[in-house]
Structures are given as C-alpha cells and as structure tokens.
Design a protein around this motif. Structure first.
Motif, PDB file in Angstrom:
ATOM      1  N   ALA A 198       0.862  -1.189   0.000  1.00 60.10           N
ATOM      2  CA  ALA A 198       0.000   0.000   0.000  1.00 60.10           C
ATOM      3  C   ALA A 198       0.898   1.238   0.000  1.00 60.10           C
ATOM      4  N   GLY A 199       0.294   2.401  -0.190  1.00 55.04           N
ATOM      5  CA  GLY A 199       1.067   3.639  -0.160  1.00 55.04           C
ATOM      6  C   GLY A 199       1.833   3.795   1.148  1.00 55.04           C
ATOM      7  N   THR A 200       1.260   3.331   2.227  1.00 55.31           N
ATOM      8  CA  THR A 200       1.921   3.419   3.537  1.00 55.31           C
ATOM      9  C   THR A 200       3.262   2.672   3.503  1.00 55.31           C
ATOM     10  N   LEU A 239       5.754   5.011   2.177  1.00 56.99           N
ATOM     11  CA  LEU A 239       6.195   5.992   3.183  1.00 56.99           C
ATOM     12  C   LEU A 239       7.226   5.343   4.110  1.00 56.99           C
ATOM     13  N   PHE A 297      -2.788  12.083   6.836  1.00 58.40           N
ATOM     14  CA  PHE A 297      -1.663  11.419   6.161  1.00 58.40           C
ATOM     15  C   PHE A 297      -0.321  12.089   6.458  1.00 58.40           C
ATOM     16  N   ARG A 320       0.453  10.493   9.634  1.00 57.31           N
ATOM     17  CA  ARG A 320       0.916   9.100   9.488  1.00 57.31           C
ATOM     18  C   ARG A 320       2.405   9.027   9.141  1.00 57.31           C
ATOM     19  N   THR A 328       3.151  16.527   2.507  1.00 57.14           N
ATOM     20  CA  THR A 328       2.111  15.813   1.753  1.00 57.14           C
ATOM     21  C   THR A 328       1.651  16.729   0.630  1.00 57.14           C
ATOM     22  N   ASN A 364      -1.158  16.260  -1.572  1.00 59.89           N
ATOM     23  CA  ASN A 364      -2.616  16.387  -1.544  1.00 59.89           C
ATOM     24  C   ASN A 364      -3.102  15.646  -0.299  1.00 59.89           C
ATOM     25  N   THR A 391      -5.426  13.867   1.669  1.00 59.28           N
ATOM     26  CA  THR A 391      -6.669  13.180   1.318  1.00 59.28           C
ATOM     27  C   THR A 391      -7.716  13.235   2.430  1.00 59.28           C
ATOM     28  N   ASP A 393       4.876  13.203  -0.349  1.00 57.59           N
ATOM     29  CA  ASP A 393       3.872  12.142  -0.442  1.00 57.59           C
ATOM     30  C   ASP A 393       2.840  12.586  -1.480  1.00 57.59           C
ATOM     31  N   VAL A 408       0.590  10.356  -2.903  1.00 59.52           N
ATOM     32  CA  VAL A 408      -0.240   9.152  -3.073  1.00 59.52           C
ATOM     33  C   VAL A 408      -1.569   9.495  -3.745  1.00 59.52           C
ATOM     34  N   SER A 409      -2.198  10.624  -3.359  1.00 57.65           N
ATOM     35  CA  SER A 409      -3.516  10.913  -3.938  1.00 57.65           C
ATOM     36  C   SER A 409      -3.489  12.046  -4.958  1.00 57.65           C
ATOM     37  N   GLN A 442      -3.671   2.932  -6.558  1.00 59.08           N
ATOM     38  CA  GLN A 442      -5.135   2.854  -6.492  1.00 59.08           C
ATOM     39  C   GLN A 442      -5.885   4.179  -6.528  1.00 59.08           C
ATOM     40  N   LYS A 443      -5.193   5.272  -6.867  1.00 62.09           N
ATOM     41  CA  LYS A 443      -5.907   6.556  -6.823  1.00 62.09           C
ATOM     42  C   LYS A 443      -5.995   7.144  -8.232  1.00 62.09           C
TER      43      LYS A 443
HETATM   44  N1  PLP Z   1      -0.740   9.324   1.772  1.00 59.81           N
HETATM   45  C1  PLP Z   1      -1.852   9.853   1.277  1.00 59.81           C
HETATM   46  C2  PLP Z   1      -1.854  11.298   0.884  1.00 59.81           C
HETATM   47  C3  PLP Z   1      -2.992   9.067   1.120  1.00 59.81           C
HETATM   48  O1  PLP Z   1      -4.110   9.589   0.617  1.00 59.81           O
HETATM   49  C4  PLP Z   1      -2.949   7.725   1.518  1.00 59.81           C
HETATM   50  C5  PLP Z   1      -4.156   6.885   1.409  1.00 59.81           C
HETATM   51  O2  PLP Z   1      -5.256   7.339   1.245  1.00 59.81           O
HETATM   52  C6  PLP Z   1      -1.758   7.218   2.022  1.00 59.81           C
HETATM   53  C7  PLP Z   1      -0.668   8.044   2.145  1.00 59.81           C
HETATM   54  C8  PLP Z   1      -1.660   5.804   2.451  1.00 59.81           C
HETATM   55  O3  PLP Z   1      -1.901   4.958   1.363  1.00 59.81           O
HETATM   56  P1  PLP Z   1      -2.447   3.467   1.602  1.00 59.81           P
HETATM   57  O4  PLP Z   1      -3.831   3.574   2.119  1.00 59.81           O
HETATM   58  O5  PLP Z   1      -2.369   2.888   0.212  1.00 59.81           O
HETATM   59  O6  PLP Z   1      -1.519   2.830   2.547  1.00 59.81           O
END
Ligand code: PLP
Length: 360
Positions: free
Chosen positions: A62-64, A67, A89, A92, A134, A136, A138, A163, A165-166, A188-189
């Motif tokens: 996953a995106g996490t 990170l 995020f 996170r 970050t 965007n 989310t 980051d 991811v979105s 997945q985005k």
């Molecule tokens: N960073 C951002 C900006 C995100 O929107 C997300 C997930 O929505 C993540 C990190 C984490 O991605 P994942 O849910 O695929 O682990």
C-alpha cells in the motif's frame, strides 16, 4: 467501466475495463525475458508520470509501505527531520518516522488549510536532514504548493520528500524540475489501478542518503531493488505483483494516450464542475479556495455526513467517503480522480441532491 457501485471515493478508484482485462491475462514467470520487457516498459512509463529521469522503484505494498520504505532507506536513527502535517496522512508519515526513532519537528497546520512557504522558511534548520510534505492531503482535500516549496529547497543540503499518493496522475507534479528528491505514490488513486503497488522516485541526492542510512531493512531495501532493476533484463529481488504491474502498465498507457497534461486539465475541469455543483446545492466546502484539490473535495455536513454517505451507497450505488479522525461525521469526501468523467460527476451531484432531500 464499473460493474456495480461507482467509486467516488478518494481511492481506491474505478478501474477501467481495459486494465481489468489486462490483469486477466496469463501470469508471466518473473524471471523471464517476457516479464523483464514489460517491467522495463513499465519503469519508463512511471518515469514519465513522475516527470523524472531518476529511478522509480516499485514495491508490492500500500502507499503506507512507500512511506515506510522512504523512512528506513533515507535516514539513520535520531536524524532530525522537519515534517509538515495538514491532516491524517501528514500525521501518518510522522508516526512512521517516530516508530523508527527519528527526531521529528512538526509544523502542524489547521485541518482544511495548506502550509505557507514562510512557515517552512522560518522552521527549516541546517541540522534537519529532510523536509517532508504531503502534496494532496486526502483527509481534508487541501493541496500544498509543492512547486513553490521546491523552489525554496533547490540546492539545499536537506532532502525534499513529497507524499503524492492521492495526486500523482491527477494534479501536475514535476519531480525533477521542482527539486523533489523522493516522491511517493500508489496504484489505487489517480493512476486508476487496483490497490497493491507503491512507487518511489529516488534522485541522485537521495541515493547518497541511502548509502549512509543505518536503519534495519530487508524487504524494502532501495539499493537491492535498484540493483535488480539494472540487471541486463530488469527484475525485482522478490516475486513482484506481476498482474498488478501488467494492469498498472495499461493504466499508464491510457494516460499517455490521453496526454498527461490533458489528464490534468480534465481533472481540473471536473473538479471545478463538482465544486460549483456542490455550492449550487447550498453546501459549503471544507477547504478555502487557495488550497482546492483537483482530485478530492470535502464538504461540510455537521452530524449528517455519515447519513448522507450511507444513503448515497445504499440507494444510489455511489460510494463516497466520510471524515476521518476529528472530522468524523462532520464532512463527506468525494474523490474525482482517475477515470472520472462528466457523466460520473453529474450522477454524483444528482444523487447527492436526492439524498439530501431525504435527510432534510
Ligand atoms: N498518503 C496519502 C496522501 C494518502 O491519501 C494515503 C491513502 O489514502 C496514504 C498516504 C496511504 O496509502 P495506503 O492507504 O495505500 O496505505
């Protein structure tokens, strides 16, 4: 394009049939020339989307995971980092850094806003090893001006880590021209593929940091991944997610066919259409105009957000997202990224109108 429910969430998003069909093809063995050729083509396509001449690594995660991989490869324990958080995020990324014993100074911005460059200028010190932002956020739908921050980060000793991811594939990003040293995204985005792949662009400066990192890592080892990518025929150290790579390669082809900048323009046009439609419904947006996102919009709906979300899904087959953390039941979040069309936006607005009529 979608079979049952329309995903107007900020990820996972709707996956085009063409991509799903590609993943339905026979699975390649990963130590073959056949896979190597697809992987090489895929890596070049990723570089184009990242707008970089540097390496973009792919991990099944996953995106996490992207990170975490960034933290464990770029830093050593006790390294001092400056990180901006404008929502869940941002928090996170900071939490992951703390888990690996980094010393993180945080710029906390009220949710719904983005960071101002002056704030970064006044907080970044020589002993910081990196700045983390970050693109965007989310959880709120607020965008940070990573281009402007990148202009400030040019020629600095610190790493500039973003980051995306979105945002990648939906909002313009130029990794090299905007001086981003590490850029992270996921499948997945806006890249309209199923969840399961994370991508990390790493430039020369960042490879220097990878050389001195002393945090333990095994699976997420950037140097090992690069070494395998550079074999005569590109490979990965461990079994890759072959079908996801095939599918995402198809998504990237679709983006290329439409034209990357046309894709950004479509996102901008549809986001504007959606925001205007929401205002016409008499609702308020959560984010100030300055920080509007072209991939996600948050709408204020005090104590009615979860109800609206449920009606949209149960009665209109449209999945949207609710608020996270302190924003639970205070906002709804609607994603408009990836293979989104005007028809989908109209349908969403129309269903929102009908759902609101049921509530009020
Ligand atoms: N960073 C951002 C900006 C995100 O929107 C997300 C997930 O929505 C993540 C990190 C984490 O991605 P994942 O849910 O695929 O682990």
């Amino acid at each position: 394009m979608y079979i049952n429910k329309l995903l107007m969430t900020p990820g996972p998003t709707n996956v085009p049939k063409r991509v799903l069909n590609k993943m339905n093809e026979l699975v390649f063995h990963h130590r073959t020339k056949e896979f190597g050729r697809v992987f090489e083509e895929f890596n070049e396509r990723l570089k184009f989307i990242f707008q970089t001449n540097n390496t973009v690594l792919t991990f099944p995660a996953a995106g996490t995971g992207g990170l975490e991989a960034t933290i464990v490869n770029m830093f050593s324990k006790k390294d001092k980092i400056l990180a901006v958080s404008v929502g869940v995020f941002g928090d996170r990324f900071i939490e992951i850094g703390k888990t690996f014993d980094l010393d993180i100074e945080v710029i906390n911005i009220p949710w719904g806003k983005g960071v101002e460059i002056e704030e970064i200028k006044s907080k970044l010190r020589e002993d910081h090893k990196a700045l983390i932002v970050t693109h965007n956020e989310t959880s709120t739908g607020a965008v940070n001006d990573i281009k402007k921050i990148g202009e400030f980060m040019k020629d600095k000793n610190q790493l500039y880590i973003v980051d995306a991811v979105s945002s990648l594939g939906g909002i313009e990003i130029q990794m090299d021209n905007w001086n981003i040293d590490v850029l992270i995204s996921a499948s997945q985005k806006a890249l309209m593929s199923p969840p399961g792949l994370t991508f990390v662009g790493v430039n020369e400066k960042a490879w220097g940091f990878a050389e001195s990192s002393n945090i333990s890592k095994y699976y997420f080892d950037f140097k090992k991944a690069k070494k395998y990518m550079e074999k005569e025929i590109a490979q990965t150290p461990y079994t890759p997610a072959v079908s996801l790579i095939l599918g995402t390669n198809e998504s990237l082809k679709i983006i290329e066919e439409e034209g990357l900048y046309n894709v950004y323009k479509r996102h901008e046009k549809l986001a504007t259409r959606f925001r205007d439609g929401v205002k016409k419904l008499g609702l308020d947006l959560f984010v100030d105009k300055k920080y509007y996102s072209n991939t996600i919009t948050s709408i204020k709906l005090q104590n009615k957000a979860d109800k609206l979300k449920d009606i949209m899904e149960d009665e209109f087959n449209i999945v949207i997202a609710g608020g996270q953390g302190i924003l639970k039941d205070k906002i709804i979040r609607v994603g408009h990224m990836g293979c989104v069309s005007e028809e989908m936006i109209n349908l969403t607005l129309d269903s929102m109108k009908k759902s609101l009529e049921k509530i009020y």
